[in-house]
Design an enzyme around this catalytic site. Structure first.
Site, PDB file in Angstrom:
ATOM      1  N   SER A 145       7.143  89.140  33.305  1.00  0.00           N
ATOM      2  CA  SER A 145       6.609  90.057  34.310  1.00  0.00           C
ATOM      3  C   SER A 145       5.926  91.247  33.674  1.00  0.00           C
ATOM      4  CB  SER A 145       7.728  90.571  35.208  1.00  0.00           C
ATOM      5  OG  SER A 145       8.349  89.504  35.868  1.00  0.00           O
TER       6      SER A 145
HETATM    7  N1  SAH Z   1      12.998  87.458  33.186  1.00  0.00           N
HETATM    8  C1  SAH Z   1      12.028  86.627  32.537  1.00  0.00           C
HETATM    9  C2  SAH Z   1      11.014  86.122  33.529  1.00  0.00           C
HETATM   10  C3  SAH Z   1      10.832  84.678  33.399  1.00  0.00           C
HETATM   11  S1  SAH Z   1       9.851  83.895  34.604  1.00  0.00           S
HETATM   12  C4  SAH Z   1      11.404  87.348  31.344  1.00  0.00           C
HETATM   13  O1  SAH Z   1      11.690  88.544  31.140  1.00  0.00           O
HETATM   14  O2  SAH Z   1      10.663  86.720  30.616  1.00  0.00           O
HETATM   15  C5  SAH Z   1      11.070  83.132  35.607  1.00  0.00           C
HETATM   16  C6  SAH Z   1      11.986  82.179  34.940  1.00  0.00           C
HETATM   17  O3  SAH Z   1      12.851  81.648  35.951  1.00  0.00           O
HETATM   18  C7  SAH Z   1      11.324  80.968  34.290  1.00  0.00           C
HETATM   19  O4  SAH Z   1      11.701  80.906  32.961  1.00  0.00           O
HETATM   20  C8  SAH Z   1      11.869  79.780  35.083  1.00  0.00           C
HETATM   21  O5  SAH Z   1      12.053  78.622  34.314  1.00  0.00           O
HETATM   22  C9  SAH Z   1      13.189  80.344  35.593  1.00  0.00           C
HETATM   23  N2  SAH Z   1      13.758  79.646  36.748  1.00  0.00           N
HETATM   24  C10 SAH Z   1      13.157  79.181  37.851  1.00  0.00           C
HETATM   25  N3  SAH Z   1      14.064  78.602  38.651  1.00  0.00           N
HETATM   26  C11 SAH Z   1      15.269  78.723  38.048  1.00  0.00           C
HETATM   27  C12 SAH Z   1      16.596  78.315  38.378  1.00  0.00           C
HETATM   28  N4  SAH Z   1      16.898  77.682  39.495  1.00  0.00           N
HETATM   29  N5  SAH Z   1      17.575  78.619  37.507  1.00  0.00           N
HETATM   30  C13 SAH Z   1      17.324  79.275  36.349  1.00  0.00           C
HETATM   31  N6  SAH Z   1      16.102  79.676  35.988  1.00  0.00           N
HETATM   32  C14 SAH Z   1      15.088  79.403  36.824  1.00  0.00           C
END
Ligand code: SAH
Length: 297
Positions: A145
């Site tokens: 993000s």
């Molecule tokens: N907080 C992260 C943002 C990652 S983007 C950062 O600082 O980089 C969102 C993430 O959520 C992705 O890696 C995606 O694979 C994960 N995601 C989506 N659905 C999910 C689920 N049901 N359980 C765990 N992770 C999930």
């Protein structure tokens, strides 16, 4: 700098430089080795946790400076902090311009985001854009993000040191590191194995966050065996708020989650659990990647 100057400058500085205990790479590209050495150095330091762990490297401008100042020994000093650590400079600028100027006031958030080396959480090719005012792609089609979004979510969480925080969507690990630096006990869940394994290596081996707890599972179901949590933060958007996550909220807990019936278009919702009932607040529209799972898309 033309090609010849660059070549000459490079010759003056062909070995990694040691400056105030930290290792510097002689030329531009980062290496795991330097990251590891710096992390080890920081670990040895007293109070290592409150210190930032950054991989420094020599930029072409710094090489020119070294050449001009005729310092060819393996120890040298750089003229200003800005030159010695361009990332620290970019990070401070990001905190001032993107966070403080836009109303982020939580000192825990500002402190954490001024020390977590965001550039290490993105692909090497994107490191010089890591502190820009935008989200960036990470592996597996996911995103890290925008700094302001991370800060806003962390501020809306109203976190206090020592709280148990469940993060859904570890991704690059950046937000997990920020939460950790804010003093939280972090439990972070990722569903994509490649991201889980790579991020685990980065957070634990390279950066030394050995107390971050990382899990490979469907985060829409939460982490029942570690519940309840004081705070829950979801970094991906689903159609509704997963009941499993509501059930794992401690009394007076707060959850932040992007929710929307349409993919890539959500409202940022803050949920309060008060006396066993739930109150929801809308904090505006936002765009997150899909929350994929049993209680997501
Ligand atoms: N907080 C992260 C943002 C990652 S983007 C950062 O600082 O980089 C969102 C993430 O959520 C992705 O890696 C995606 O694979 C994960 N995601 C989506 N659905 C999910 C689920 N049901 N359980 C765990 N992770 C999930």
């Amino acid at each position: 700098m033309n090609k010849k100057e660059f070549h000459n400058a490079k010759k003056t500085c062909t070995k990694p430089q040691k400056i105030e205990g930290l290792c510097y790479e002689p030329l531009g590209m980062p290496t795991q080795r330097v990251m590891r050495l710096n992390a080890q150095y920081q670990m040895q330091e007293e109070n290592a946790k409150s210190k930032e762990i950054i991989r420094h490297f020599i930029t072409p401008a710094e090489l020119l400076h070294l050449k001009n100042s005729k310092k060819t020994a393996s120890y040298c000093t750089l003229p200003t902090e800005k030159q010695a650590d361009i990332y620290k400079y970019s990070r401070n600028k990001m905190v001032q311009e993107q966070l403080i100027n836009r109303g982020i006031t939580d000192p825990l958030v500002l402190h954490a985001m001024s020390i977590v080396p965001r550039h290490l959480f993105v692909n090497e090719a994107l490191q010089n854009t890591a502190y820009d005012d935008r989200p960036l792609p990470i592996a597996c089609g996911q995103t890290i993000s925008q700094p302001y979004t991370v800060a806003l979510m962390c501020q809306l969480l109203m976190l206090e040191k020592g709280m148990k925080v469940l993060e859904i969507g570890t991704g690059s690990g950046y937000q997990a590191a920020v939460l950790r630096e804010m003093g939280a006990k972090v439990f972070s869940v990722e569903r994509i194995p490649e991201l889980y394994h790579n991020t685990k290596k980065l957070l634990k081996n390279t950066l030394g966050y050995t107390d971050l707890l990382l899990f490979l599972s469907d985060g829409t179901l939460g982490l029942k065996s570690f519940a309840p949590f004081d705070r829950i933060i979801v970094a991906a958007g689903g159609p509704t708020i997963p009941q499993a996550l509501k059930d794992q909220m401690e009394h007076n807990a707060i959850m932040l989650i992007p929710v929307g019936g349409e993919k890539m278009r959500q409202s940022l919702v803050r949920v309060f659990k008060i006396n066993g009932s739930y109150k929801e607040e809308n904090h505006g529209s936002t765009t997150f990647v899909d929350l994929v799972g049993k209680q997501g898309w």
